[in-house]
Design a protein around this motif. Structure first.
Motif, PDB file in Angstrom:
ATOM      1  N   GLY A  36       0.806  -1.206   0.000  1.00 38.34           N
ATOM      2  CA  GLY A  36       0.000   0.000   0.000  1.00 38.34           C
ATOM      3  C   GLY A  36       0.843   1.262   0.000  1.00 38.34           C
ATOM      4  O   GLY A  36       0.586   2.199  -0.764  1.00 38.34           O
ATOM      5  N   LEU A  37       1.867   1.294   0.844  1.00 34.25           N
ATOM      6  CA  LEU A  37       2.732   2.475   0.930  1.00 34.25           C
ATOM      7  C   LEU A  37       3.579   2.650  -0.327  1.00 34.25           C
ATOM      8  O   LEU A  37       3.818   3.778  -0.778  1.00 34.25           O
ATOM      9  CB  LEU A  37       3.644   2.371   2.156  1.00 34.25           C
ATOM     10  N   ALA A  38       4.054   1.536  -0.874  1.00 30.90           N
ATOM     11  CA  ALA A  38       4.915   1.618  -2.056  1.00 30.90           C
ATOM     12  C   ALA A  38       4.124   1.750  -3.351  1.00 30.90           C
ATOM     13  O   ALA A  38       4.688   2.100  -4.392  1.00 30.90           O
ATOM     14  CB  ALA A  38       5.820   0.387  -2.133  1.00 30.90           C
ATOM     15  N   GLY A  39       2.830   1.461  -3.296  1.00 33.45           N
ATOM     16  CA  GLY A  39       2.006   1.580  -4.491  1.00 33.45           C
ATOM     17  C   GLY A  39       2.285   0.499  -5.525  1.00 33.45           C
ATOM     18  O   GLY A  39       2.277   0.774  -6.734  1.00 33.45           O
ATOM     19  N   VAL A  40       2.542  -0.734  -5.061  1.00 27.84           N
ATOM     20  CA  VAL A  40       2.756  -1.852  -5.980  1.00 27.84           C
ATOM     21  C   VAL A  40       1.712  -2.929  -5.677  1.00 27.84           C
ATOM     22  O   VAL A  40       1.155  -2.972  -4.578  1.00 27.84           O
ATOM     23  CB  VAL A  40       4.181  -2.441  -5.848  1.00 27.84           C
ATOM     24  N   GLU A  41       1.474  -3.801  -6.656  1.00 27.69           N
ATOM     25  CA  GLU A  41       0.514  -4.872  -6.448  1.00 27.69           C
ATOM     26  C   GLU A  41       1.142  -5.980  -5.609  1.00 27.69           C
ATOM     27  O   GLU A  41       2.345  -6.223  -5.693  1.00 27.69           O
ATOM     28  CB  GLU A  41       0.043  -5.441  -7.791  1.00 27.69           C
TER      29      GLU A  41
END
Length: 431
Positions: free
Chosen positions: A395-400
């Motif tokens: 969520g924080l890194a914005g990756v799946e």
């Protein structure tokens, strides 16, 4: 009969936790109590539970005071000059940036809390990655590696292993220090390699890609900072760590005294002290509750004779020629097992059975504990769908999630394998 009851109890606890039908704390208390009462142990069940709770009291106390102490130090800004120095040093060099990510996560993880590590590391470093066009999966992987290999005496896996087998946590940890150093060497070697790969992809050839990133503190954070006491806080922390590792002082006593000194030095006002303790106690108390529940669970299994009965049954079916290899095999499998078992069900349900079975073949239980912490919810927790920290990372890194798991799993598993091999080389446990 007792072996069957013990097996039913463990399976029921595992099923309740893994299916999320019950919270770990509830499952660890309710299910063994019901089984013990049904088996006719009556009021002795309370005595079994009390013995188990007493055995984990020191471990629970250490965790509580570790979280409070390092939380206070983070509030006071002990890590701020280190974080700012890391960002200045990283500049616009992808290799330095990835290695700085690992170093920052390693330092923040001193409090033993994965969630805090990612909450600090990823937001601080993400703007720098985005500014240079670096792959966000690299950020997630570097932070995960550093947090995963950094198993300390007050981190969850070591505390659980200690509580489930009733072995002093420092007895498990001390022989693992050189093993952990080997793991950290792998972490920074991997960070260097990932940084070099990013540099090649981005066409970096020594020129500056950007200025050093300057992070901003909000008003509340600035009000809590005590920059004039950085050296006092740092020296105090080093003294406490030295006392636990070198002088072999009891960790809970050291951290209790350390917390008092940290509060007195940084926040002498009584109202502020209460606010800081309240701010950090919620996460700590949840884990303490689980540890006490686990103590009750293992107390019932052990004092009732269920654990001994299961051990005898396991010995009857286990090929003796495979027994000496149990710690090595567990070390290799411990990281992937994080995808199947949450930490409570593994350490309090599976590890005691493995340890008792190994003891019958001359394998010290401490070797089972050491093999387990090489990967089970250490290197394994940042990619396990059974831990909230994994979803926090993505969520924080914005990756799946699947992309993070696919990218980071090989590095985390390799770190676990490297440490397992070093355990064999250093004779922590045999091949």
């Amino acid at each position: 009969m007792l072996a069957t009851l013990g097996l039913v109890t463990i399976i029921a606890v595992l099923a309740a936790i893994l299916s999320r039908k019950m919270a770990p704390l509830t499952a660890l208390i309710a299910i063994p109590v019901v089984v013990a009462l049904s088996a006719g142990f009556g009021t002795r069940t309370a005595t079994f539970m009390l013995h188990g709770i007493q055995s984990v009291a020191g471990v629970a106390g250490m965790f509580l005071f570790a979280v409070l102490y390092f939380g206070i130090m983070t509030d006071a800004g002990m890590l701020d000059p280190i974080i700012d120095g890391i960002l200045r040093t990283a500049g616009g060099n992808p290799v330095r940036i990835v290695m700085a990510t690992s170093l920052l996560a390693l330092l923040v993880h001193l409090d033993g809390t994965g969630a805090v590590t990612f909450l600090v590391t990823i937001p601080v470093m993400l703007p720098l990655y985005d500014r240079l066009g670096m792959d966000r999966r690299v950020l997630a992987c570097a932070a995960s590696l550093a947090a995963g290999v950094n198993f300390l005496p007050w981190t969850g896996p070591l505390l659980r292993a200690s509580a489930s087998l009733h072995i002093p946590v420092m007895s498990i940890f001390r022989p693992m220090i050189p093993v952990q150093l080997a793991g950290l060497a792998f972490v920074f070697g991997s960070a260097w390699w990932l940084g070099r790969r990013e540099a090649r992809r981005l066409g970096f050839k020594g020129r500056k890609f950007g200025e050093a990133f300057q992070r901003e503190l909000d008003a509340g954070e600035r009000a809590l900072r005590r920059p004039g006491r950085f050296w006092v806080n740092l020296v105090l922390t080093l003294i406490l760590i030295t006392g636990m590792i070198v002088a072999r002082l009891d960790p809970v006593v050291v951290l209790m005294v350390g917390l008092v000194l940290a509060l007195s030095v940084n926040y002498p006002d009584l109202k502020v002290q209460r606010e800081r303790l309240d701010a950090h106690s919620r996460a700590a108390l949840m884990m303490v509750g689980v540890l006490f529940a686990a103590g009750a669970f293992t107390g019932i299994l052990k004092e009732s004779g269920m654990l001994d009965a299961m051990t005898r049954s396991a010995i009857a079916f286990a090929p003796p020629r495979l027994a000496p290899h149990l710690p090595f095999a567990l070390g290799l499998l411990s990281m992937p097992l994080s995808l199947l078992f949450d930490p409570d069900s593994f350490y309090f349900g599976v590890v005691p059975v493995l340890a008792d079975a190994g003891s019958a073949f001359g394998i010290p239980p401490i070797q089972i504990a050491q093999a387990a912490v090489l990967g089970q919810m250490t290197t394994g927790f940042p990619v396990s769908p059974l831990t909230p920290a994994t979803f926090l990372i993505v969520g924080l890194a914005g990756v799946e999630l699947r992309e993070h798991q696919k990218f980071s799993f090989p590095f985390l598993f390799a770190a676990s394998v490297v440490m397992t091999l070093f355990c064999v080389i250093l004779r922590v446990f045999p091949l």
